[in-house]
Write an enzyme that holds these catalytic residues in place. Structure first.
Site, mmCIF file in Angstrom:
data_model
loop_
_atom_site.group_PDB
_atom_site.id
_atom_site.type_symbol
_atom_site.label_atom_id
_atom_site.label_comp_id
_atom_site.label_asym_id
_atom_site.label_seq_id
_atom_site.Cartn_x
_atom_site.Cartn_y
_atom_site.Cartn_z
ATOM 1 C CB THR A 203 -0.784 0.007 1.330
ATOM 2 O OG1 THR A 203 -1.768 -0.964 1.286
ATOM 3 C CG2 THR A 203 -1.647 1.289 1.597
ATOM 4 N NE ARG A 231 -8.456 -7.988 2.719
ATOM 5 C CZ ARG A 231 -7.522 -6.858 2.815
ATOM 6 N NH1 ARG A 231 -7.312 -6.225 1.788
ATOM 7 N NH2 ARG A 231 -7.124 -6.727 3.994
ATOM 8 C CB VAL A 232 -13.062 -3.909 0.587
ATOM 9 C CG1 VAL A 232 -12.581 -2.561 0.735
ATOM 10 C CG2 VAL A 232 -13.626 -4.041 -0.861
ATOM 11 N N GLY A 233 -10.007 -4.063 1.857
ATOM 12 C CA GLY A 233 -9.303 -3.795 3.314
ATOM 13 C C GLY A 233 -9.354 -2.273 3.758
ATOM 14 C CG ASP A 234 -6.080 -0.654 6.052
ATOM 15 O OD1 ASP A 234 -5.877 -1.596 5.288
ATOM 16 O OD2 ASP A 234 -5.404 0.235 6.087
ATOM 17 C CB THR A 254 0.717 0.638 5.247
ATOM 18 O OG1 THR A 254 0.837 -0.813 4.501
ATOM 19 C CG2 THR A 254 1.834 0.770 6.010
ATOM 20 N N GLY A 255 -0.828 -2.197 6.422
ATOM 21 C CA GLY A 255 -0.610 -3.442 7.271
ATOM 22 C C GLY A 255 -1.836 -4.141 7.162
ATOM 23 N N GLY A 257 -5.245 -5.157 7.217
ATOM 24 C CA GLY A 257 -6.605 -4.213 6.661
ATOM 25 C C GLY A 257 -7.303 -4.508 7.932
HETATM 26 N N1 ASP Z 1 -3.525 -2.373 4.238
HETATM 27 C C1 ASP Z 1 -3.710 -3.184 2.890
HETATM 28 C C2 ASP Z 1 -4.966 -3.878 3.095
HETATM 29 O O1 ASP Z 1 -5.246 -4.618 3.944
HETATM 30 C C3 ASP Z 1 -2.619 -4.071 2.802
HETATM 31 C C4 ASP Z 1 -1.318 -3.286 3.049
HETATM 32 O O2 ASP Z 1 -1.137 -2.339 3.806
HETATM 33 O O3 ASP Z 1 -0.109 -3.752 2.828
HETATM 34 O O4 ASP Z 1 -5.669 -4.145 1.960
#
Ligand code: ASP
Length: 344
Positions: A203, A231-234, A254-255, A257
């Site tokens: 991200t 799937r949708v993340g943060d 980031t990380g 989600g």
């Molecule tokens: N936060 C992102 C998600 O979960 C992935 C990432 O930041 O690496 O979609």
């Protein structure tokens, strides 16, 4: 699953988190630079920051800077932001992005396919519709009606290779921690997908302060590689992957989600700053909130926050070591290493 050692560590940190959260927000370490200033997640943010800097140094709006900046990363087909990203488990690249300006205007797209610059579509949603978020085929239809080109659905060569490797293993892998920076094993800031298919999420989150003293932010990703379809993340969620309040500050995340969503992470960081925490402390308190909420369920994940207040003070904090972020100002172009909960 957690082994016993990690479980005990997790529980202890959980209690520490509870104690920590009860402390008042003392002044903590955060660095300050004069405006204009741009920050973005991970080492790859250096290139993105350069494009943002061109806008900022010319006196442009932070909003334009954060859009132009992350477009660089969306363009780089070898990276996992944008259409070069790893696909979902059904073989489709789906993109998520959001953008927010100094007046609380915001726009977002999620589960968007075959469009090169989701961040620009998010901006159009913000500027041209009465809505904040469009998803899936509706978002794509809107993008095409706005003149965005429908790109090929074919995966990049690297993504095809990773997907094949993943299919051979045929099980769902959760996102590997700090995998973004492993790309540097292949040369400084020259993203190359890892051969073992582990590079499965990425991200870029960017926040900027312009010469007029206004803040804006952007966040864009292909999400977790090999995710379930839909799937949708943060990252496209205002308040989770990104939040901006011009009276207080801005935060990008980031990380993992799912865990950032659980605590509405970026909004939480901004609220901690509103209550007097420095940017780094605010990020740390948000990580502490997740630790105390999830305790032994924290698992083997990474979450990272990057924040700046309206005066140009900035800082970051992650759950586990390894998170880096890129800073660009008049006198500085640099990668910083974030502190983490697990180095305490
Ligand atoms: N936060 C992102 C998600 O979960 C992935 C990432 O930041 O690496 O979609």
């Amino acid at each position: 699953m957690l082994d016993r050692r990690r479980f005990l560590l997790g529980s202890t940190l959980g209690s520490l988190g509870l104690l920590w959260n009860q402390k008042s927000a003392a002044m903590g370490p955060s660095k300050k630079l004069d405006a204009p200033l741009v920050l973005s997640t991970w080492d790859a943010g250096l290139d993105a920051n350069r494009a943002a800097w061109d806008v900022l140094k010319a006196g442009g709006r932070a909003l334009d800077a954060v859009e132009k900046g992350v477009m660089v990363t969306e363009d780089s087909l070898n990276c996992c932001v944008g259409l070069g990203g790893n696909p979902d488990r059904d073989g489709f690249v789906t993109l998520d992005a959001c953008i927010m300006d100094e007046q609380g205007n915001c726009g977002s797209v999620a589960y968007l396919e075959r469009i090169k610059h989701p961040i620009s579509v998010a901006r159009r949603v913000m500027e041209k519709t009465p809505h904040v978020m469009l998803v899936g085929s509706g978002a794509q239809q809107f993008a095409v009606s706005e003149g965005f080109k429908l790109e090929s659905a074919e995966l990049s060569d690297d993504a095809q290779r990773s997907y094949k490797q993943w299919l051979e293993r045929s099980h769902y892998q959760s996102p590997a921690k700090n995998i973004e920076n492993k790309q540097n094993q292949h040369g400084p800031f020259a993203p190359t997908r890892l051969d073992d298919g582990q590079w499965n999420h990425d991200t870029i989150g960017m926040i900027a302060l312009d010469q007029q003293g206004n803040l804006s932010g952007s966040c864009t990703t292909s999400g977790a590689g090999f995710k379930m379809r839909g799937r949708v993340g943060d990252s496209p969620l205002i308040g989770s992957g990104l939040y901006v309040d011009n009276e207080v500050g801005a935060c990008a995340a980031t990380g993992q989600g799912e865990d950032i969503i659980r605590i509405a992470g970026s909004h939480l960081v901004v609220e901690f700053m509103r209550n007097g925490a420095t940017p780094e402390e605010a990020c740390k308190k948000a990580v502490g909130r997740l630790v105390s909420m999830r305790k032994n369920k924290i698992g083997d994940i990474q979450i990272c926050f990057l924040a700046m207040d309206r005066t140009g003070s900035f800082g970051a904090f992650s759950l586990r070591p390894g998170f880096t972020y890129a800073v660009r100002s008049r006198n500085e172009e640099k990668i910083y290493k974030s502190k983490s909960w697990f180095d305490q």
